[in-house]
Scaffold this motif. Structure first.
Motif, PDB file in Angstrom:
ATOM      1  N   VAL A 127      -4.580  -6.311   7.548  1.00 40.32           N
ATOM      2  CA  VAL A 127      -3.464  -5.365   7.674  1.00 40.32           C
ATOM      3  C   VAL A 127      -3.119  -4.868   6.277  1.00 40.32           C
ATOM      4  N   LEU A 128      -2.873  -3.573   6.162  1.00 36.41           N
ATOM      5  CA  LEU A 128      -2.374  -3.009   4.910  1.00 36.41           C
ATOM      6  C   LEU A 128      -1.041  -2.335   5.202  1.00 36.41           C
ATOM      7  N   LEU A 129      -0.012  -2.707   4.426  1.00 34.20           N
ATOM      8  CA  LEU A 129       1.329  -2.139   4.570  1.00 34.20           C
ATOM      9  C   LEU A 129       1.582  -1.149   3.453  1.00 34.20           C
ATOM     10  N   LEU A 160      -3.482  -0.229   9.689  1.00 36.88           N
ATOM     11  CA  LEU A 160      -2.780   0.426   8.585  1.00 36.88           C
ATOM     12  C   LEU A 160      -1.382   0.727   9.091  1.00 36.88           C
ATOM     13  N   LEU A 161      -0.396   0.059   8.508  1.00 34.29           N
ATOM     14  CA  LEU A 161       1.000   0.243   8.904  1.00 34.29           C
ATOM     15  C   LEU A 161       1.704   1.052   7.816  1.00 34.29           C
ATOM     16  N   VAL A 162       2.146   2.259   8.168  1.00 33.30           N
ATOM     17  CA  VAL A 162       2.747   3.173   7.205  1.00 33.30           C
ATOM     18  C   VAL A 162       4.210   3.407   7.579  1.00 33.30           C
ATOM     19  N   LEU A 173       3.119  15.618   4.401  1.00 30.78           N
ATOM     20  CA  LEU A 173       2.444  14.384   3.974  1.00 30.78           C
ATOM     21  C   LEU A 173       2.398  13.326   5.069  1.00 30.78           C
ATOM     22  N   SER A 174       2.997  13.618   6.211  1.00 30.66           N
ATOM     23  CA  SER A 174       3.110  12.619   7.272  1.00 30.66           C
ATOM     24  C   SER A 174       1.789  12.413   8.014  1.00 30.66           C
ATOM     25  N   LEU A 175       1.582  11.185   8.472  1.00 26.11           N
ATOM     26  CA  LEU A 175       0.440  10.877   9.339  1.00 26.11           C
ATOM     27  C   LEU A 175       0.807  10.981  10.817  1.00 26.11           C
ATOM     28  N   ALA A 176       2.034  11.384  11.115  1.00 30.54           N
ATOM     29  CA  ALA A 176       2.498  11.391  12.498  1.00 30.54           C
ATOM     30  C   ALA A 176       1.583  12.205  13.406  1.00 30.54           C
ATOM     31  N   VAL A 186       2.669   4.092  12.558  1.00 32.66           N
ATOM     32  CA  VAL A 186       3.583   4.824  11.690  1.00 32.66           C
ATOM     33  C   VAL A 186       5.010   4.538  12.145  1.00 32.66           C
ATOM     34  N   LEU A 187       5.859   4.176  11.195  1.00 30.54           N
ATOM     35  CA  LEU A 187       7.277   3.951  11.468  1.00 30.54           C
ATOM     36  C   LEU A 187       8.079   5.125  10.928  1.00 30.54           C
TER      37      LEU A 187
END
Length: 330
Positions: A127-129, A160-162, A173-176, A186-187
């Motif tokens: 996991v990468l935060l 990948l938790l962003v 710039l959002s990954l949404a 994505v949070l």
């Protein structure tokens, strides 16, 4: 519990200054919003309904069809570590401390990283935060970089938790819009951009199967009926969002200019806050607090985070305090 900004009552008690007399710059929450719509009486009287239009409005706002409303992104931060077996977790640091705290509490193995280390050593982690834009540094990572990391992690069943809590003023710039993709979570925070932290609302954007597991763990009615009704209306108010974004971007630059005018160029920030790294950060924090101005103090490295004043009186009060301090400690 970890310490956060916004502890105004504690500051009032410590410094002997009434709460109403403080200029609270300790959070990255918008200090203004817009006139709130009326909340239907049924939202107070009935249990929340899932077909009330909130999810539809959120899907349009975030550009993502797969999302789950939660009681603030903090609820997801605490719950998500419980959905994985023991994992090796990399955290782009420094960042919002609740992430590492939540994963460590559930027995996961954590390691602090910077972006260059993550690029080189990603295969070591499950996991990468990433907090993007970062809080408190303001650092931004490009979408193509994050998507490449997501692909490498997903090949091994990783995540990948962003955390995009401060993304609303820079939606490009959002990954949404890339959700759902395997291994991408994505949070999004509702309260910071809309200036309504007390509503306790956030969204998790991820694959439907993962959202189902998260919803099952959180249980029913995690977001109140009044919160759902209010958020639905504001998520549909495109004109209001545009005005808010313009105001925050303008005032974010104004804060940069104010710090520069004092000879203290910030090391980074977003539209909602600026970070000032100084060896005398503690002294400056105390100086301002004694004058009823609350900032967020960080010890490593010694730094302050400044939020936005809410009005002209607040801007002038901050300017005068910074000038006074610079005269005493050039």
């Amino acid at each position: 519990m970890l310490e956060h900004g916004g502890r105004l009552r504690a500051a009032a008690q410590r410094y002997g200054i009434a709460e109403a007399e403080w200029l609270d710059l300790s959070t990255g929450i918008a200090p203004y919003g817009w006139e709130l719509p009326a909340i239907p009486a049924a939202a107070w009287a009935r249990l929340p309904e899932l077909d009330d239009g909130l999810e539809h409005a959120a899907r349009r706002y975030y550009g993502c069809d797969s999302l789950l409303p939660v009681a603030g992104s903090q609820a997801a931060i605490q719950a998500l570590p419980r959905l994985r077996e023991r994992s090796r977790v990399g955290v782009i640091s420094p960042c919002y401390a609740e992430h590492a705290h939540a994963w460590r509490r559930e027995g996961h193995e954590l390691e602090a990283l910077d972006a260059d280390t993550a690029e080189r050593e990603l295969e070591r982690f499950d996991v990468l935060l990433v907090v993007n834009p970062n809080n408190p540094t303001g650092e931004r990572l490009a979408p193509h970089t994050l998507l490449a990391w997501r692909a490498r992690l997903a090949e091994r069943g990783g995540w990948l938790l962003v955390d995009e809590a401060f993304m609303d003023c820079t939606p490009e710039l959002s990954l949404a819009r890339h959700c759902p993709l395997p291994g991408l979570l994505v949070l999004r925070s509702f309260g910071k951009f809309f200036g309504l932290a007390g509503i306790r609302l956030g969204f998790v954007l991820a694959e439907p199967q993962l959202l189902d597991r998260l919803a099952e763990w959180l249980g029913p009615w995690t977001v109140s009926g009044p919160a759902r009704a209010l958020a639905k209306a504001l998520l549909q108010d495109k004109a209001g969002q545009a005005r808010q974004r313009q105001s925050l971007l303008r005032d974010g630059q104004r804060l940069v200019a104010l710090l520069n005018d004092c000879g203290w160029p910030p090391s980074g920030g977003t539209a909602l806050f600026q970070r000032l790294v100084r060896e005398d950060a503690t002294a400056l924090h105390e100086f301002l607090a004694a004058r009823g101005i609350l900032t967020r103090l960080f010890s490593v490295p010694a730094s302050l985070r400044f939020g936005l004043p809410p009005d002209e009186a607040g801007w002038e009060r901050l300017r005068r305090a910074l000038i006074d301090y610079s005269k005493e400690r050039p």
